[in-house]
Design a protein around this motif. Sequence first.
Motif, PDB file in Angstrom:
ATOM      1  N   ASN A 102       4.531   0.299  -0.857  1.00 33.39           N
ATOM      2  CA  ASN A 102       3.846  -0.861  -0.789  1.00 33.39           C
ATOM      3  C   ASN A 102       4.889  -1.283  -2.351  1.00 33.39           C
ATOM      4  O   ASN A 102       4.316  -1.181  -3.416  1.00 33.39           O
ATOM      5  CB  ASN A 102       2.242  -0.710  -0.902  1.00 33.39           C
ATOM      6  CG  ASN A 102       1.762  -1.973  -1.520  1.00 33.39           C
ATOM      7  OD1 ASN A 102       2.691  -2.946  -1.397  1.00 33.39           O
ATOM      8  ND2 ASN A 102       0.241  -1.721  -1.188  1.00 33.39           N
ATOM      9  N   PRO A 103       5.802  -2.321  -2.160  1.00 30.45           N
ATOM     10  CA  PRO A 103       6.700  -2.584  -2.784  1.00 30.45           C
ATOM     11  C   PRO A 103       5.534  -3.563  -3.889  1.00 30.45           C
ATOM     12  O   PRO A 103       6.756  -4.000  -4.862  1.00 30.45           O
ATOM     13  CB  PRO A 103       7.934  -2.888  -2.215  1.00 30.45           C
ATOM     14  CG  PRO A 103       6.900  -3.992  -1.099  1.00 30.45           C
ATOM     15  CD  PRO A 103       5.913  -3.146  -0.885  1.00 30.45           C
ATOM     16  N   THR A 104       4.582  -4.241  -3.657  1.00 31.44           N
ATOM     17  CA  THR A 104       3.503  -5.186  -4.369  1.00 31.44           C
ATOM     18  C   THR A 104       3.230  -4.497  -5.571  1.00 31.44           C
ATOM     19  O   THR A 104       2.219  -5.574  -6.093  1.00 31.44           O
ATOM     20  CB  THR A 104       3.056  -6.376  -3.562  1.00 31.44           C
ATOM     21  OG1 THR A 104       2.643  -5.642  -2.387  1.00 31.44           O
ATOM     22  CG2 THR A 104       4.783  -7.440  -2.825  1.00 31.44           C
ATOM     23  N   ARG A 105       2.563  -3.035  -5.541  1.00 25.65           N
ATOM     24  CA  ARG A 105       0.862  -2.416  -6.008  1.00 25.65           C
ATOM     25  C   ARG A 105       1.476  -1.142  -6.456  1.00 25.65           C
ATOM     26  O   ARG A 105       1.683  -0.028  -5.481  1.00 25.65           O
ATOM     27  CB  ARG A 105      -0.365  -2.844  -5.175  1.00 25.65           C
ATOM     28  CG  ARG A 105      -1.051  -2.226  -5.513  1.00 25.65           C
ATOM     29  CD  ARG A 105      -2.653  -2.753  -5.098  1.00 25.65           C
ATOM     30  NE  ARG A 105      -3.708  -2.264  -5.669  1.00 25.65           N
ATOM     31  CZ  ARG A 105      -4.990  -1.341  -4.978  1.00 25.65           C
ATOM     32  NH1 ARG A 105      -4.367  -1.445  -3.605  1.00 25.65           N
ATOM     33  NH2 ARG A 105      -6.277  -1.174  -5.495  1.00 25.65           N
ATOM     34  N   PHE A 106       1.829  -0.800  -6.639  1.00 31.86           N
ATOM     35  CA  PHE A 106       2.472   0.572  -7.719  1.00 31.86           C
ATOM     36  C   PHE A 106       1.118   1.322  -8.545  1.00 31.86           C
ATOM     37  O   PHE A 106      -0.465   0.906  -8.760  1.00 31.86           O
ATOM     38  CB  PHE A 106       3.639   0.378  -9.086  1.00 31.86           C
ATOM     39  CG  PHE A 106       4.620  -0.182  -8.105  1.00 31.86           C
ATOM     40  CD1 PHE A 106       5.202   0.698  -7.104  1.00 31.86           C
ATOM     41  CD2 PHE A 106       4.214  -1.311  -8.371  1.00 31.86           C
ATOM     42  CE1 PHE A 106       6.437  -0.698  -7.166  1.00 31.86           C
ATOM     43  CE2 PHE A 106       5.325  -2.333  -7.943  1.00 31.86           C
ATOM     44  CZ  PHE A 106       6.673  -1.467  -7.279  1.00 31.86           C
ATOM     45  N   ALA A 107       0.740   2.308  -8.010  1.00 34.64           N
ATOM     46  CA  ALA A 107      -0.023   3.623  -8.767  1.00 34.64           C
ATOM     47  C   ALA A 107       0.608   3.387 -10.253  1.00 34.64           C
ATOM     48  O   ALA A 107       1.377   3.339 -11.030  1.00 34.64           O
ATOM     49  CB  ALA A 107      -0.142   3.923  -8.106  1.00 34.64           C
ATOM     50  N   GLN A 108      -0.530   4.349 -11.218  1.00 34.07           N
ATOM     51  CA  GLN A 108       0.049   4.913 -12.758  1.00 34.07           C
ATOM     52  C   GLN A 108       0.844   6.510 -12.119  1.00 34.07           C
ATOM     53  O   GLN A 108       0.585   6.944 -11.087  1.00 34.07           O
ATOM     54  CB  GLN A 108      -1.390   5.163 -13.404  1.00 34.07           C
ATOM     55  CG  GLN A 108      -1.458   4.029 -14.103  1.00 34.07           C
ATOM     56  CD  GLN A 108      -0.590   3.158 -14.927  1.00 34.07           C
ATOM     57  OE1 GLN A 108       0.255   3.993 -15.306  1.00 34.07           O
ATOM     58  NE2 GLN A 108      -0.919   2.342 -14.741  1.00 34.07           N
ATOM     59  N   TRP A 109       2.167   6.454 -12.440  1.00 31.89           N
ATOM     60  CA  TRP A 109       2.407   7.653 -13.006  1.00 31.89           C
ATOM     61  C   TRP A 109       1.711   9.188 -13.589  1.00 31.89           C
ATOM     62  O   TRP A 109       2.370   9.305 -14.660  1.00 31.89           O
ATOM     63  CB  TRP A 109       4.192   7.564 -13.961  1.00 31.89           C
ATOM     64  CG  TRP A 109       4.822   9.447 -12.662  1.00 31.89           C
ATOM     65  CD1 TRP A 109       4.839  10.219 -13.458  1.00 31.89           C
ATOM     66  CD2 TRP A 109       5.798   9.203 -12.425  1.00 31.89           C
ATOM     67  NE1 TRP A 109       5.138  11.601 -12.722  1.00 31.89           N
ATOM     68  CE2 TRP A 109       6.494  10.824 -12.116  1.00 31.89           C
ATOM     69  CE3 TRP A 109       6.491   8.551 -11.097  1.00 31.89           C
ATOM     70  CZ2 TRP A 109       7.217  11.590 -11.210  1.00 31.89           C
ATOM     71  CZ3 TRP A 109       7.239   8.951  -9.627  1.00 31.89           C
ATOM     72  CH2 TRP A 109       7.718  10.459 -10.153  1.00 31.89           C
ATOM     73  N   SER A 110       1.038   9.596 -12.850  1.00 29.33           N
ATOM     74  CA  SER A 110       0.219  10.048 -14.369  1.00 29.33           C
ATOM     75  C   SER A 110      -1.064  10.802 -12.867  1.00 29.33           C
ATOM     76  O   SER A 110      -1.122  10.867 -11.873  1.00 29.33           O
ATOM     77  CB  SER A 110      -1.471   9.378 -13.978  1.00 29.33           C
ATOM     78  OG  SER A 110      -2.122   9.312 -13.610  1.00 29.33           O
ATOM     79  N   ASP A 111      -1.676  12.234 -13.726  1.00 31.26           N
ATOM     80  CA  ASP A 111      -1.940  13.644 -12.519  1.00 31.26           C
ATOM     81  C   ASP A 111      -3.290  12.957 -12.580  1.00 31.26           C
ATOM     82  O   ASP A 111      -4.080  13.590 -11.648  1.00 31.26           O
ATOM     83  CB  ASP A 111      -2.282  14.249 -13.576  1.00 31.26           C
ATOM     84  CG  ASP A 111      -3.474  14.092 -15.155  1.00 31.26           C
ATOM     85  OD1 ASP A 111      -3.428  13.026 -14.778  1.00 31.26           O
ATOM     86  OD2 ASP A 111      -3.933  15.509 -15.465  1.00 31.26           O
ATOM     87  N   THR A 112      -4.201  11.862 -12.480  1.00 37.53           N
ATOM     88  CA  THR A 112      -4.904  11.268 -11.346  1.00 37.53           C
ATOM     89  C   THR A 112      -4.526  10.617 -10.028  1.00 37.53           C
ATOM     90  O   THR A 112      -5.526  11.070  -8.677  1.00 37.53           O
ATOM     91  CB  THR A 112      -6.275  10.497 -12.489  1.00 37.53           C
ATOM     92  OG1 THR A 112      -4.822   9.233 -12.890  1.00 37.53           O
ATOM     93  CG2 THR A 112      -6.249  10.873 -13.417  1.00 37.53           C
ATOM     94  N   THR A 113      -3.282  10.583  -9.839  1.00 41.51           N
ATOM     95  CA  THR A 113      -2.639   9.254  -8.751  1.00 41.51           C
ATOM     96  C   THR A 113      -2.422  10.450  -7.670  1.00 41.51           C
ATOM     97  O   THR A 113      -1.735  12.063  -7.639  1.00 41.51           O
ATOM     98  CB  THR A 113      -1.367   9.064  -9.395  1.00 41.51           C
ATOM     99  OG1 THR A 113      -1.280   8.217  -9.898  1.00 41.51           O
ATOM    100  CG2 THR A 113      -1.156   8.414  -7.830  1.00 41.51           C
ATOM    101  N   GLN A 114      -2.180  10.548  -6.550  1.00 46.21           N
ATOM    102  CA  GLN A 114      -1.873  12.086  -5.789  1.00 46.21           C
ATOM    103  C   GLN A 114      -1.924  10.772  -4.268  1.00 46.21           C
ATOM    104  O   GLN A 114      -3.117  10.392  -3.847  1.00 46.21           O
ATOM    105  CB  GLN A 114      -4.237  12.255  -5.437  1.00 46.21           C
ATOM    106  CG  GLN A 114      -3.837  13.650  -4.038  1.00 46.21           C
ATOM    107  CD  GLN A 114      -5.801  14.008  -4.124  1.00 46.21           C
ATOM    108  OE1 GLN A 114      -6.043  14.804  -5.018  1.00 46.21           O
ATOM    109  NE2 GLN A 114      -5.889  13.696  -3.446  1.00 46.21           N
ATOM    110  N   LEU A 115      -1.079  11.622  -3.919  1.00 49.96           N
ATOM    111  CA  LEU A 115      -0.381  11.278  -2.245  1.00 49.96           C
ATOM    112  C   LEU A 115      -1.633  12.680  -1.518  1.00 49.96           C
ATOM    113  O   LEU A 115      -1.450  14.346  -1.516  1.00 49.96           O
ATOM    114  CB  LEU A 115       0.856  11.375  -2.252  1.00 49.96           C
ATOM    115  CG  LEU A 115       0.951  11.183  -0.771  1.00 49.96           C
ATOM    116  CD1 LEU A 115       0.811   9.769  -0.533  1.00 49.96           C
ATOM    117  CD2 LEU A 115       2.667  11.849  -0.707  1.00 49.96           C
TER     118      LEU A 115
END
Length: 506
Positions: A102-115
Amino acid sequence: METFMINLVNRLRVTQFLLTIIITTLLYSPTWPFSAAAASTTTQLELLKGFKATPDPSTTPFQALLQDSSNNFAFGFLRTNETLLTVAVIHLPSYEPLWVANPTRFAQWSDTTQLSFNGSLVLSDPRSKVFWSTGTQGDRVVLLNSSNLQIIQSLGGESATQSALWQSFDFPTNTLVENQNLTDKMALVSSNGKYSMRLGEDFWGLYAAFRQGSDKNYYKHTAMEVKAQIVKGKGPIYAQINSDGYLGMYQLGTRPPVDILPFTSFQRRVNGLLRLRLEPDGNLKGYYWDGSNWVLNYQAISEPCELPSPCGSYGFCKPGSGCSCLDNRTDFNSGQCFRGVSAGDFCGDDVTEKNFWVLRREGVELPYKELMSYKTTSSLEQCESLCERSCSCWGAVYSNGSGFCYTLDYPIQTLLSVGDQSKMGYFKVRISPRRHRVGVLFRAMIGVLTGIVAVLVGFIGFVVYKKWMKRRGQKRFLEEGTGGASPGPYKDLGSASFRSLEMCSR
């Protein structure tokens, strides 16, 4: 005694062996405690249901989670702008992104972000919820040797066949790799979102998003139909990069191609990957990997001044000389010819306020006028009038030789510099909102001051008039009391002469 010594030596050897194992384990084992989540962050050949991963804060710029069997491609977390991330497929030897989720919406590079994968790939955050999801119910995720990321569903039965529920090749971003189809339902979009590549009935074209809701076609390649003809009603066309070194257009279900656009490596087999990318400047370029570098293989627009906006808004591009500004006064090195230029049009503005001024320039040309409509007018004044009366018009370019009048319904971009002074341009320049508000406030203050001055002048005039009227009244009264004669000098009523006059009258 001898038996005791032998047993002691054996025990020492066992102890030494155990110590070696412990030390080796401490030196070469990961420093984090083992868990299912931690184990899943290592690179794998497939992702199964239950997979979860979070970004490692020490990793930059890419954290691989899944790779293909050839070790040429990987899927994982891609860091952007230091603190943000998305999931992407990259070319491992060059770390070049080939696909972005998704090139228009980014997540934070943090330990709360999860794939995670539980039938669907999901990039999420407990606070921001879901950033991106495939919305599928598959069994596993694989990355093919072509760089195609797929979600696979296993079908029951004796044959145990498999089906791809979802694949990244169906959702291209700015890049097309060899043997990947680009259909009329898809588009390549530049990383800045300004330009796109799309297919028509018998062509592919490049478009610029100069105005919201309306894209401007600035490049068009029509199928030559040499080896095959396009049959109407048989189906739409699609484009594909062939391994022989050309971009082909095909009609669904037909071979050979209806068009062949050769690259420099045409019919010259290259071992590396071929790819086509829509660049941030709007140019479409082809590359091949030679083992250590990406080599330029094709470009749609070879002359920089022919690009949609090489010098930015109100820029002026002269082949071989670079950029300047249309007004011929502003220094282009400042990075922007005019501040406060915005998208849209003038239709929502109060035309009586005149919140724009007009810039005229001779020796100008549109870089892609062959793709624009025009009207024939008898004079420059008539051409300018067409634009002046239209609230959606930002400018007009007129040729005195042909009488062609091109009106621009989008904010002014870069114009070409030509030697023919009979080609003239008329351009509206919007006054910045701040400057416009200052102008409105200034005019309001002038109006208030003018009103105050008028009141003061009126009041002073009224006072002067009242005094004049009062003096005039006194003068008339005196003139009426003496029969109109001058009252003369003052007389002392007690004097002898006045008494004699009184006695005579008796």
